[in-house]
Design a protein around this motif. Structure first.
Motif, PDB file in Angstrom:
ATOM      1  N   UNK A 200       0.291   3.817   2.406  1.00  0.00           N
ATOM      2  CA  UNK A 200      -0.423   4.770   3.259  1.00  0.00           C
ATOM      3  C   UNK A 200      -0.260   4.441   4.736  1.00  0.00           C
ATOM      4  N   UNK A 201      -0.149   3.156   5.048  1.00  0.00           N
ATOM      5  CA  UNK A 201       0.130   2.772   6.437  1.00  0.00           C
ATOM      6  C   UNK A 201       1.523   3.236   6.832  1.00  0.00           C
ATOM      7  N   UNK A 202       2.468   3.177   5.888  1.00  0.00           N
ATOM      8  CA  UNK A 202       3.833   3.644   6.140  1.00  0.00           C
ATOM      9  C   UNK A 202       3.851   5.140   6.461  1.00  0.00           C
ATOM     10  N   UNK A 203       2.889   5.870   5.881  1.00  0.00           N
ATOM     11  CA  UNK A 203       2.801   7.313   6.136  1.00  0.00           C
ATOM     12  C   UNK A 203       2.121   7.624   7.471  1.00  0.00           C
ATOM     13  N   UNK A 204       1.657   6.608   8.179  1.00  0.00           N
ATOM     14  CA  UNK A 204       1.071   6.820   9.487  1.00  0.00           C
ATOM     15  C   UNK A 204      -0.439   6.691   9.547  1.00  0.00           C
ATOM     16  N   UNK A 207      -5.079   1.260   8.698  1.00  0.00           N
ATOM     17  CA  UNK A 207      -5.232   0.341   7.570  1.00  0.00           C
ATOM     18  C   UNK A 207      -6.614   0.435   6.936  1.00  0.00           C
ATOM     19  N   UNK A 208      -7.638   0.734   7.717  1.00  0.00           N
ATOM     20  CA  UNK A 208      -9.012   0.743   7.211  1.00  0.00           C
ATOM     21  C   UNK A 208      -9.227   1.835   6.174  1.00  0.00           C
ATOM     22  N   UNK A 209      -8.651   3.007   6.384  1.00  0.00           N
ATOM     23  CA  UNK A 209      -8.883   4.131   5.469  1.00  0.00           C
ATOM     24  C   UNK A 209      -8.384   3.845   4.050  1.00  0.00           C
ATOM     25  N   UNK A 210      -7.134   3.417   3.848  1.00  0.00           N
ATOM     26  CA  UNK A 210      -6.698   3.100   2.478  1.00  0.00           C
ATOM     27  C   UNK A 210      -7.407   1.882   1.896  1.00  0.00           C
ATOM     28  N   UNK A 223     -14.948  -2.116   7.764  1.00  0.00           N
ATOM     29  CA  UNK A 223     -15.440  -1.804   9.108  1.00  0.00           C
ATOM     30  C   UNK A 223     -14.877  -2.758  10.157  1.00  0.00           C
ATOM     31  N   UNK A 224     -14.767  -4.038   9.806  1.00  0.00           N
ATOM     32  CA  UNK A 224     -14.217  -5.004  10.751  1.00  0.00           C
ATOM     33  C   UNK A 224     -12.741  -4.727  11.027  1.00  0.00           C
ATOM     34  N   UNK A 225     -11.997  -4.348   9.995  1.00  0.00           N
ATOM     35  CA  UNK A 225     -10.584  -3.987  10.189  1.00  0.00           C
ATOM     36  C   UNK A 225     -10.478  -2.739  11.059  1.00  0.00           C
ATOM     37  N   UNK A 226     -11.355  -1.781  10.821  1.00  0.00           N
ATOM     38  CA  UNK A 226     -11.348  -0.556  11.625  1.00  0.00           C
ATOM     39  C   UNK A 226     -11.602  -0.863  13.102  1.00  0.00           C
TER      40      UNK A 226
END
Length: 295
Positions: A200-204, A207-210, A223-226
């Motif tokens: 999903x990161x490859x699709x743009x 990282x937090x969402x997937x 949340x911390x990654x976001x």
């Protein structure tokens, strides 16, 4: 030939994490810094693994002690009382006593079969768990057992966060780092989740969402990654996540060790009490009957 190429000749020793960090260090001219990152990464990983082993060593010891106590009762004490009861003609034994004597006779009669079954079953189970299908079953099982689920979750989050922080701080791109962590995850469920994040990161996507969609990362980590992505400090944020969950592992192990000891003692006490009562109940009945006859 580069240093990285020399290491690549020994894949059983030097993993993709090694190779990518060394390659990045050579390309940037900071090989010494990359090796320091590797040293710290493996030092913390070893510390985490030792703590996990410590969590399992004490329960395993208590289980072996319980098995030893039961073996003494089954193969030495109960047979002596069984012979004594058999010599008392016309004596009616309680159900609990007959059950314990029957289990003891069965265990002594089929001792070789039981030991062979345990050893053979353990060997076959060990071989199965080394297969890809067995590893999936094992990793799913530990995530469904309350005690192991919490411990494994903390360990996997600490490993993932620390590995990602090490890779990002060494200059490895995010997608490459996620690919490395996907294949080096010690739990297949988390490895699959990291692979989903990478796709999903490859699709743009961020990282937090997937991470949230996988269902294996707690809201706080997401949340911390976001926040880390929004302020451009992802490496520092995942490093903090790693430190937090490594501390949680230590605290959890300390608490469970203190809690497990009284629980194990109570369980062993109940087993011993059950066996002792089954043996002495006929003697109590016999002494009561003799007292009544004397009167």
């Amino acid at each position: 030939q580069t240093f990285r190429d020399s290491l690549a000749k020994h894949p059983a020793v030097f993993t993709n994490l090694w190779l990518n960090l060394v390659e990045t260090g050579e390309a940037s001219g900071h090989l010494a810094g990359s090796l320091k990152q590797l040293s710290r990464h493996f030092e913390l990983a070893r510390q985490l693994q030792n703590e996990a082993r410590t969590a399992l060593t004490y329960p395993a010891f208590l289980c072996l002690a319980a098995i030893g106590v039961l073996a003494v009762f089954v193969y030495w004490l109960i047979p002596k009382f069984s012979m004594m009861f058999a010599s008392m003609e016309g004596m009616e034994l309680p159900v609990i006593t007959r059950m314990v004597i029957g289990l003891s006779d069965f265990a002594r009669r089929f001792f070789v079969v039981i030991i062979g079954g345990v050893v053979g079953g353990g060997y076959l189970l060990g071989r199965y768990l080394r297969t890809p299908a067995g590893q999936w079953v094992r990793d799913q099982f530990v995530l469904n057992v309350p005690f192991f689920r919490t411990l494994v979750t903390y360990i996997q989050l600490a490993e993932f966060s620390r590995g990602l922080a090490t890779l990002l701080e060494s200059g490895v791109p995010l997608l490459s780092g996620l690919e490395i962590l996907e294949h080096s995850a010690t739990n297949r469920i988390y490895g699959r989740a990291i692979g989903q994040i990478r796709e999903m990161v490859k699709e743009g996507k961020t990282m937090a969402e997937p991470m949230e969609r996988t269902g294996v990362f707690p809201p706080m980590a997401v949340q911390m990654v976001q926040v880390g992505e929004e302020v451009g400090e992802l490496a520092k944020m995942v490093s903090r996540i790693a430190a937090y969950y490594a501390e949680r592992v230590s605290i959890f192990i300390a608490r469970m060790t203190r809690l497990f000891e009284p629980i194990a003692v109570v369980i062993m006490g109940i087993l011993v009490l059950f066996i002792v009562l089954s043996i002495f109940m006929p003697l109590f009945s016999l002494s009561s009957g003799a007292g009544a006859k004397i009167r």
